[in-house]
Design a protein around this motif. Structure first.
Motif, mmCIF file in Angstrom:
data_model
loop_
_atom_site.group_PDB
_atom_site.id
_atom_site.type_symbol
_atom_site.label_atom_id
_atom_site.label_comp_id
_atom_site.label_asym_id
_atom_site.label_seq_id
_atom_site.Cartn_x
_atom_site.Cartn_y
_atom_site.Cartn_z
ATOM 1 N N UNK A 110 4.098 18.267 2.637
ATOM 2 C CA UNK A 110 5.338 18.988 2.888
ATOM 3 C C UNK A 110 5.813 19.816 1.696
ATOM 4 N N UNK A 111 5.039 19.819 0.606
ATOM 5 C CA UNK A 111 5.471 20.505 -0.619
ATOM 6 C C UNK A 111 4.454 21.569 -1.010
ATOM 7 N N UNK A 112 4.780 22.829 -0.747
ATOM 8 C CA UNK A 112 3.921 23.961 -1.120
ATOM 9 C C UNK A 112 2.458 23.714 -0.739
ATOM 10 N N UNK A 113 2.253 23.334 0.497
ATOM 11 C CA UNK A 113 0.908 22.949 0.937
ATOM 12 C C UNK A 113 0.375 23.917 1.987
ATOM 13 N N UNK A 114 -0.930 24.123 1.959
ATOM 14 C CA UNK A 114 -1.572 24.944 2.982
ATOM 15 C C UNK A 114 -1.444 24.307 4.364
ATOM 16 N N UNK A 115 -1.207 23.006 4.400
ATOM 17 C CA UNK A 115 -1.024 22.315 5.672
ATOM 18 C C UNK A 115 0.121 22.925 6.476
ATOM 19 N N UNK A 116 1.158 23.428 5.826
ATOM 20 C CA UNK A 116 2.341 23.928 6.530
ATOM 21 C C UNK A 116 1.991 25.065 7.485
ATOM 22 N N UNK A 117 0.992 25.872 7.127
ATOM 23 C CA UNK A 117 0.577 26.970 8.006
ATOM 24 C C UNK A 117 -0.091 26.418 9.270
ATOM 25 N N UNK A 118 -0.896 25.406 9.088
ATOM 26 C CA UNK A 118 -1.544 24.767 10.238
ATOM 27 C C UNK A 118 -0.508 24.071 11.112
ATOM 28 N N UNK A 119 0.470 23.441 10.495
ATOM 29 C CA UNK A 119 1.535 22.771 11.235
ATOM 30 C C UNK A 119 2.310 23.760 12.101
ATOM 31 N N UNK A 120 2.565 24.945 11.567
ATOM 32 C CA UNK A 120 3.283 25.972 12.328
ATOM 33 C C UNK A 120 2.462 26.483 13.509
ATOM 34 N N UNK A 121 1.162 26.611 13.302
ATOM 35 C CA UNK A 121 0.277 27.193 14.316
ATOM 36 C C UNK A 121 -0.110 26.213 15.411
ATOM 37 N N UNK A 122 -0.195 24.933 15.061
ATOM 38 C CA UNK A 122 -0.781 23.944 15.970
ATOM 39 C C UNK A 122 -0.141 23.884 17.355
ATOM 40 N N UNK A 123 1.207 23.819 17.479
ATOM 41 C CA UNK A 123 1.785 23.695 18.830
ATOM 42 C C UNK A 123 1.487 24.884 19.735
ATOM 43 N N UNK A 124 1.324 26.060 19.137
ATOM 44 C CA UNK A 124 1.025 27.243 19.950
ATOM 45 C C UNK A 124 -0.442 27.278 20.342
ATOM 46 N N UNK A 125 -1.312 26.916 19.425
ATOM 47 C CA UNK A 125 -2.750 26.948 19.710
ATOM 48 C C UNK A 125 -3.174 25.800 20.619
ATOM 49 N N UNK A 126 -2.547 24.624 20.435
ATOM 50 C CA UNK A 126 -2.948 23.448 21.197
ATOM 51 C C UNK A 126 -1.679 22.778 21.739
ATOM 52 N N UNK A 127 -1.105 23.340 22.797
ATOM 53 C CA UNK A 127 0.169 22.842 23.329
ATOM 54 C C UNK A 127 0.124 21.353 23.660
ATOM 55 N N UNK A 128 1.154 20.642 23.219
ATOM 56 C CA UNK A 128 1.259 19.218 23.488
ATOM 57 C C UNK A 128 0.474 18.332 22.544
ATOM 58 N N UNK A 129 -0.149 18.911 21.529
ATOM 59 C CA UNK A 129 -0.967 18.110 20.613
ATOM 60 C C UNK A 129 -0.107 17.131 19.838
#
Length: 255
Positions: A110-129
């Protein structure tokens, strides 16, 4: 009739600031139980730092896939966007097969991590994940611990600033905060030294690179490294603490 896709579970797993023995037990459990580890690399030719940190605790498992993904270290969207899209598609191929995927990240997710971009994208790319974040020891707390320097006490306040973007705000923050943690200072050390000298607090700043690891370096006289090529994995802690001791002799409800 459309059949809803049953995706695997997506984890964002922080592996801490650099020392393997600072990885949490929860992270160890996830890293050793998922069928796919998504491992970010900033360079095609250099090894992944986050993988070097956590690989000693990942058990041998011929079934588990180690999916290395390239995330370039650049601010150019023409390079970043295609690279991220390619990485997300690789992760998606596994999730769509029902495989759980753990995306490892240095520090805390949650702190300046590349994960945050994946977190933002995930619900749109894989609904209900289903998504779970496994927090970690952050360098923001680990480095001050190495320095035996509290971040804040009593009425003190601290802030965190990415040095590559925020030095123009530093003069004001010095007035408002008792401790300032500057991340990723490698490219801006000369400019930082100039500002600190103008504010007459150069002696309050300490430079740390590769904190908590066997390569840790602590420099209290940061002007001595003004002309060096400093490490990317570096931080400066500015400990001003003007409010230090204001609660001495006063009862405090905190523990």
């Amino acid at each position: 009739m459309n059949v809803k896709t049953k995706y695997g579970k997506l984890y964002g797993v922080g592996v801490g600031p650099g020392a393997t023995d600072l990885i949490t037990l929860r992270a160890v459990n996830v890293l050793n139980s998922v069928p796919v580890l998504a491992i970010p690399k900033s360079s095609e030719s250099l090894p992944s730092f986050s993988w070097r940190v956590c690989s000693p605790i990942v058990q041998e498992n011929e079934i588990q896939e180690k999916l290395f993904l390239h995330f370039p270290m650049t601010k150019d969207p023409n390079i970043l966007i295609p690279a991220w899209d390619k990485a997300f598609k690789e992760i998606g191929l596994r999730l769509e097969k029902g495989l759980d995927v753990a995306f490892i990240t240095q520090g805390d997710p949650s702190v300046y991590s590349s994960w945050s971009y994946l977190l933002d994208e995930a619900p749109e790319r894989w609904p209900g994940i289903e998504i779970e974040i496994v927090p970690a020891v952050s360098s923001i707390t680990a480095i001050p611990a190495s320095l035996l320097t509290p971040l804040a006490d009593g009425r003190e306040r601290f802030c965190v600033l990415p040095a590559t973007y925020g030095l123009e705000d530093l003069e004001k923050l010095i007035q408002d905060f008792d401790t300032i943690v500057l991340t990723k200072v490698g490219q801006v050390v000369p400019e930082l030294i100039r500002i600190l000298k103008e504010q007459n607090i150069l002696e309050n700043a300490t430079y740390v690179s590769y904190g908590t690891t066997d390569r840790q370096r602590i420099v209290k006289d940061i002007e001595s490294i003004k002309n060096e090529t400093c490490d990317y994995f570096s931080m400066v802690v500015i400990s001003i603490r003007r409010r230090k001791g204001v609660l001495r002799g006063i009862s405090d409800d905190s523990e």
